[in-house]
Write a protein that holds these residues in place. Structure first.
Motif, PDB file in Angstrom:
ATOM      1  N   ALA A   1      -4.359 -13.594  -4.099  1.00  0.00           N
ATOM      2  CA  ALA A   1      -4.916 -12.261  -4.363  1.00  0.00           C
ATOM      3  C   ALA A   1      -5.558 -11.606  -3.153  1.00  0.00           C
ATOM      4  O   ALA A   1      -5.975 -10.453  -3.233  1.00  0.00           O
ATOM      5  CB  ALA A   1      -5.953 -12.361  -5.480  1.00  0.00           C
ATOM      6  N   GLY A   2      -5.631 -12.308  -2.040  1.00  0.00           N
ATOM      7  CA  GLY A   2      -6.342 -11.777  -0.879  1.00  0.00           C
ATOM      8  C   GLY A   2      -5.765 -10.497  -0.313  1.00  0.00           C
ATOM      9  O   GLY A   2      -6.485  -9.671   0.254  1.00  0.00           O
ATOM     10  N   PHE A   3      -4.446 -10.309  -0.478  1.00  0.00           N
ATOM     11  CA  PHE A   3      -3.793  -9.122   0.075  1.00  0.00           C
ATOM     12  C   PHE A   3      -3.717  -7.961  -0.915  1.00  0.00           C
ATOM     13  O   PHE A   3      -3.208  -6.898  -0.580  1.00  0.00           O
ATOM     14  CB  PHE A   3      -2.358  -9.460   0.505  1.00  0.00           C
ATOM     15  N   SER A   4      -4.178  -8.159  -2.144  1.00  0.00           N
ATOM     16  CA  SER A   4      -3.927  -7.175  -3.202  1.00  0.00           C
ATOM     17  C   SER A   4      -4.508  -5.800  -2.887  1.00  0.00           C
ATOM     18  O   SER A   4      -3.845  -4.776  -3.081  1.00  0.00           O
ATOM     19  CB  SER A   4      -4.474  -7.694  -4.537  1.00  0.00           C
ATOM     20  N   LEU A   5      -5.741  -5.761  -2.412  1.00  0.00           N
ATOM     21  CA  LEU A   5      -6.364  -4.476  -2.120  1.00  0.00           C
ATOM     22  C   LEU A   5      -5.703  -3.808  -0.919  1.00  0.00           C
ATOM     23  O   LEU A   5      -5.429  -2.596  -0.944  1.00  0.00           O
ATOM     24  CB  LEU A   5      -7.857  -4.668  -1.856  1.00  0.00           C
ATOM     25  N   ALA A   6      -5.432  -4.572   0.127  1.00  0.00           N
ATOM     26  CA  ALA A   6      -4.786  -4.019   1.318  1.00  0.00           C
ATOM     27  C   ALA A   6      -3.396  -3.484   0.985  1.00  0.00           C
ATOM     28  O   ALA A   6      -2.969  -2.453   1.513  1.00  0.00           O
ATOM     29  CB  ALA A   6      -4.703  -5.090   2.408  1.00  0.00           C
ATOM     30  N   ARG A   7      -2.699  -4.173   0.074  1.00  0.00           N
ATOM     31  CA  ARG A   7      -1.361  -3.738  -0.329  1.00  0.00           C
ATOM     32  C   ARG A   7      -1.426  -2.395  -1.058  1.00  0.00           C
ATOM     33  O   ARG A   7      -0.603  -1.506  -0.833  1.00  0.00           O
ATOM     34  CB  ARG A   7      -0.720  -4.803  -1.219  1.00  0.00           C
ATOM     35  N   GLU A   8      -2.413  -2.246  -1.929  1.00  0.00           N
ATOM     36  CA  GLU A   8      -2.553  -0.993  -2.678  1.00  0.00           C
ATOM     37  C   GLU A   8      -3.030   0.151  -1.783  1.00  0.00           C
ATOM     38  O   GLU A   8      -2.670   1.305  -1.999  1.00  0.00           O
ATOM     39  CB  GLU A   8      -3.511  -1.194  -3.849  1.00  0.00           C
ATOM     40  N   LYS A   9      -3.825  -0.171  -0.779  1.00  0.00           N
ATOM     41  CA  LYS A   9      -4.221   0.852   0.191  1.00  0.00           C
ATOM     42  C   LYS A   9      -3.005   1.358   0.950  1.00  0.00           C
ATOM     43  O   LYS A   9      -2.831   2.557   1.154  1.00  0.00           O
ATOM     44  CB  LYS A   9      -5.240   0.277   1.186  1.00  0.00           C
ATOM     45  N   ALA A  10      -2.149   0.436   1.373  1.00  0.00           N
ATOM     46  CA  ALA A  10      -0.972   0.806   2.160  1.00  0.00           C
ATOM     47  C   ALA A  10       0.020   1.619   1.354  1.00  0.00           C
ATOM     48  O   ALA A  10       0.658   2.546   1.873  1.00  0.00           O
ATOM     49  CB  ALA A  10      -0.302  -0.450   2.712  1.00  0.00           C
ATOM     50  N   SER A  11       0.141   1.292   0.056  1.00  0.00           N
ATOM     51  CA  SER A  11       1.115   2.005  -0.783  1.00  0.00           C
ATOM     52  C   SER A  11       0.574   3.301  -1.376  1.00  0.00           C
ATOM     53  O   SER A  11       1.330   4.103  -1.918  1.00  0.00           O
ATOM     54  CB  SER A  11       1.574   1.084  -1.918  1.00  0.00           C
ATOM     55  N   GLY A  12      -0.747   3.497  -1.307  1.00  0.00           N
ATOM     56  CA  GLY A  12      -1.362   4.686  -1.883  1.00  0.00           C
ATOM     57  C   GLY A  12      -1.751   4.528  -3.335  1.00  0.00           C
ATOM     58  O   GLY A  12      -2.308   5.453  -3.935  1.00  0.00           O
ATOM     59  N   GLU A  13      -1.479   3.358  -3.921  1.00  0.00           N
ATOM     60  CA  GLU A  13      -1.840   3.130  -5.322  1.00  0.00           C
ATOM     61  C   GLU A  13      -3.350   3.152  -5.529  1.00  0.00           C
ATOM     62  O   GLU A  13      -3.825   3.477  -6.611  1.00  0.00           O
ATOM     63  CB  GLU A  13      -1.289   1.782  -5.785  1.00  0.00           C
ATOM     64  N   GLN A  14      -4.096   2.793  -4.492  1.00  0.00           N
ATOM     65  CA  GLN A  14      -5.542   2.721  -4.617  1.00  0.00           C
ATOM     66  C   GLN A  14      -6.132   4.061  -5.066  1.00  0.00           C
ATOM     67  O   GLN A  14      -7.010   4.118  -5.926  1.00  0.00           O
ATOM     68  CB  GLN A  14      -6.171   2.312  -3.285  1.00  0.00           C
ATOM     69  N   VAL A  15      -5.647   5.145  -4.497  1.00  0.00           N
ATOM     70  CA  VAL A  15      -6.171   6.476  -4.824  1.00  0.00           C
ATOM     71  C   VAL A  15      -5.949   6.791  -6.292  1.00  0.00           C
ATOM     72  O   VAL A  15      -6.844   7.271  -6.996  1.00  0.00           O
ATOM     73  CB  VAL A  15      -5.512   7.552  -3.930  1.00  0.00           C
ATOM     74  N   PHE A  16      -4.754   6.485  -6.782  1.00  0.00           N
ATOM     75  CA  PHE A  16      -4.422   6.770  -8.179  1.00  0.00           C
ATOM     76  C   PHE A  16      -5.254   5.918  -9.135  1.00  0.00           C
ATOM     77  O   PHE A  16      -5.839   6.427 -10.099  1.00  0.00           O
ATOM     78  CB  PHE A  16      -2.930   6.510  -8.405  1.00  0.00           C
ATOM     79  N   LEU A  17      -5.329   4.612  -8.846  1.00  0.00           N
ATOM     80  CA  LEU A  17      -6.061   3.713  -9.738  1.00  0.00           C
ATOM     81  C   LEU A  17      -7.561   3.995  -9.719  1.00  0.00           C
ATOM     82  O   LEU A  17      -8.217   3.987 -10.767  1.00  0.00           O
ATOM     83  CB  LEU A  17      -5.803   2.255  -9.324  1.00  0.00           C
ATOM     84  N   ALA A  18      -8.101   4.239  -8.529  1.00  0.00           N
ATOM     85  CA  ALA A  18      -9.537   4.505  -8.418  1.00  0.00           C
ATOM     86  C   ALA A  18      -9.913   5.823  -9.072  1.00  0.00           C
ATOM     87  O   ALA A  18     -10.998   5.960  -9.641  1.00  0.00           O
ATOM     88  CB  ALA A  18      -9.947   4.495  -6.952  1.00  0.00           C
ATOM     89  N   ALA A  19      -9.018   6.798  -9.020  1.00  0.00           N
ATOM     90  CA  ALA A  19      -9.295   8.080  -9.651  1.00  0.00           C
ATOM     91  C   ALA A  19      -9.366   7.952 -11.166  1.00  0.00           C
ATOM     92  O   ALA A  19     -10.124   8.664 -11.835  1.00  0.00           O
ATOM     93  CB  ALA A  19      -8.215   9.092  -9.257  1.00  0.00           C
ATOM     94  N   ARG A  20      -8.607   7.007 -11.710  1.00  0.00           N
ATOM     95  CA  ARG A  20      -8.595   6.802 -13.164  1.00  0.00           C
ATOM     96  C   ARG A  20      -9.856   6.111 -13.657  1.00  0.00           C
ATOM     97  O   ARG A  20     -10.404   6.468 -14.697  1.00  0.00           O
ATOM     98  CB  ARG A  20      -7.376   5.965 -13.565  1.00  0.00           C
ATOM     99  N   MET A  21     -10.343   5.118 -12.913  1.00  0.00           N
ATOM    100  CA  MET A  21     -11.443   4.292 -13.412  1.00  0.00           C
ATOM    101  C   MET A  21     -12.735   4.430 -12.630  1.00  0.00           C
ATOM    102  O   MET A  21     -13.747   3.854 -13.009  1.00  0.00           O
ATOM    103  CB  MET A  21     -11.004   2.816 -13.430  1.00  0.00           C
TER     104      MET A  21
END
Length: 281
Positions: free
Chosen positions: A85-105
């Motif tokens: 799981a160590g790369f999970s956050l960095a992976r979502e940052k790189a793909s842009g998923e972080q913005v979408f998920l963080a905006a929801r919750m």
């Protein structure tokens, strides 16, 4: 909302190839350990046979017979602790998923749910294979065997002194199988902390290449080995491997271990809180 987000994160992580790779690699190590123990100790007299707990791949007692397997696990561990799981956050940052998920919750809930999910998934990946190995050993080897793999019987003062240095030694004396269960749970707990620590680090420090996220855990664990050599006159061991694995006879310090746990947990929580606050702003 936080609980639902965490469960979603756990479900997502369990489907990742890095989690499956780590799990199956540990499973392969466990099965190799099991079948090699059967081949080696098959037909041995009960009076000479050691217990199923002693034959676990993460047992230092087995290293008295053959150090190769435990050395492999020790060398791979700093990498395997990060993989699930160590790369999970960095992976979502790189793909842009972080913005979408963080905006929801919400950013803070997002970071803390990611931290909790990383801890839970990493702990689970490390616990399940070794619990399976314990169950397999208990079916293949006699439960009432009381031998060990060091050249000393259980009444030898050297052996008794070594047992007293075990982590959770009183539990081992009471029941070695309960000791093994607690030891595997503790290994999972420490592995989960390292996975969460890596996620917290990646939330604070932006790295160009994700492979660099192996470094924090690698350097931290190797720093304890360096401290062990630097303070060789200390009356307890500082090397991480003497606290993570079972049946280790080196003297230990509960205060030192607690300090390391609080350091990892404190940094992880503080990192998630600061990252959530920074992203909100």
């Amino acid at each position: 909302m936080f609980q639902k987000a965490t469960l979603q994160q756990i479900s997502f992580l369990l489907r990742q190839k890095s989690v499956q790779f780590t799990f199956y690699l540990l499973l392969l190590i466990v099965l190799y350990s099991y079948f090699s123990a059967i081949a080696e100790f098959h037909g041995m007299d009960l009076l000479e046979m050691c217990g199923p707990v002693n034959l676990l791949s993460i047992s230092w007692d087995r290293a008295n017979y053959n150090q190769g397997l435990l050395m492999v696990i020790t060398m791979l561990y700093p990498v395997l602790a990060v993989c699930p799981a160590g790369f999970s956050l960095a992976r979502e940052k790189a793909s842009g998923e972080q913005v979408f998920l963080a905006a929801r919750m919400g950013y803070r809930s997002y970071h803390f749910s990611k931290l909790t999910a990383a801890f839970a998934v990493t702990a689970l990946v490390f616990m399940v294979p070794f619990f399976l190995e314990l169950a397999l050993n208990c079916t293949a080897f006699p439960l009432d065997a009381a031998g060990n793999l060091i050249p000393a019987n259980m009444y030898n003062p050297v052996y008794i002194a070594g047992v007293r240095n075990f982590l959770f030694s009183d539990l081992y004396v009471w029941n070695p199988y309960v000791y093994a269960v607690v030891g595997i749970l503790f290994l999972g707990f420490l592995s989960g902390l390292l996975g969460a620590f890596t996620v917290a680090f990646s939330s604070l420090v932006r790295v160009k290449y994700r492979i660099f996220l192996f470094l924090p855990v690698f350097l931290l664990l190797n720093a304890t080995m360096y401290l062990n050599r630097l303070f060789s006159s200390a009356d307890f061991s500082m090397g991480w491997d003497h606290y993570f694995f079972l049946l280790d006879e080196q003297p230990k310090s509960g205060i030192y271990l607690l300090f390391l746990i609080l350091l990892l947990a404190g940094f992880s929580v503080l990192g998630a809180w600061k990252a959530g606050r920074r992203d909100c702003i």
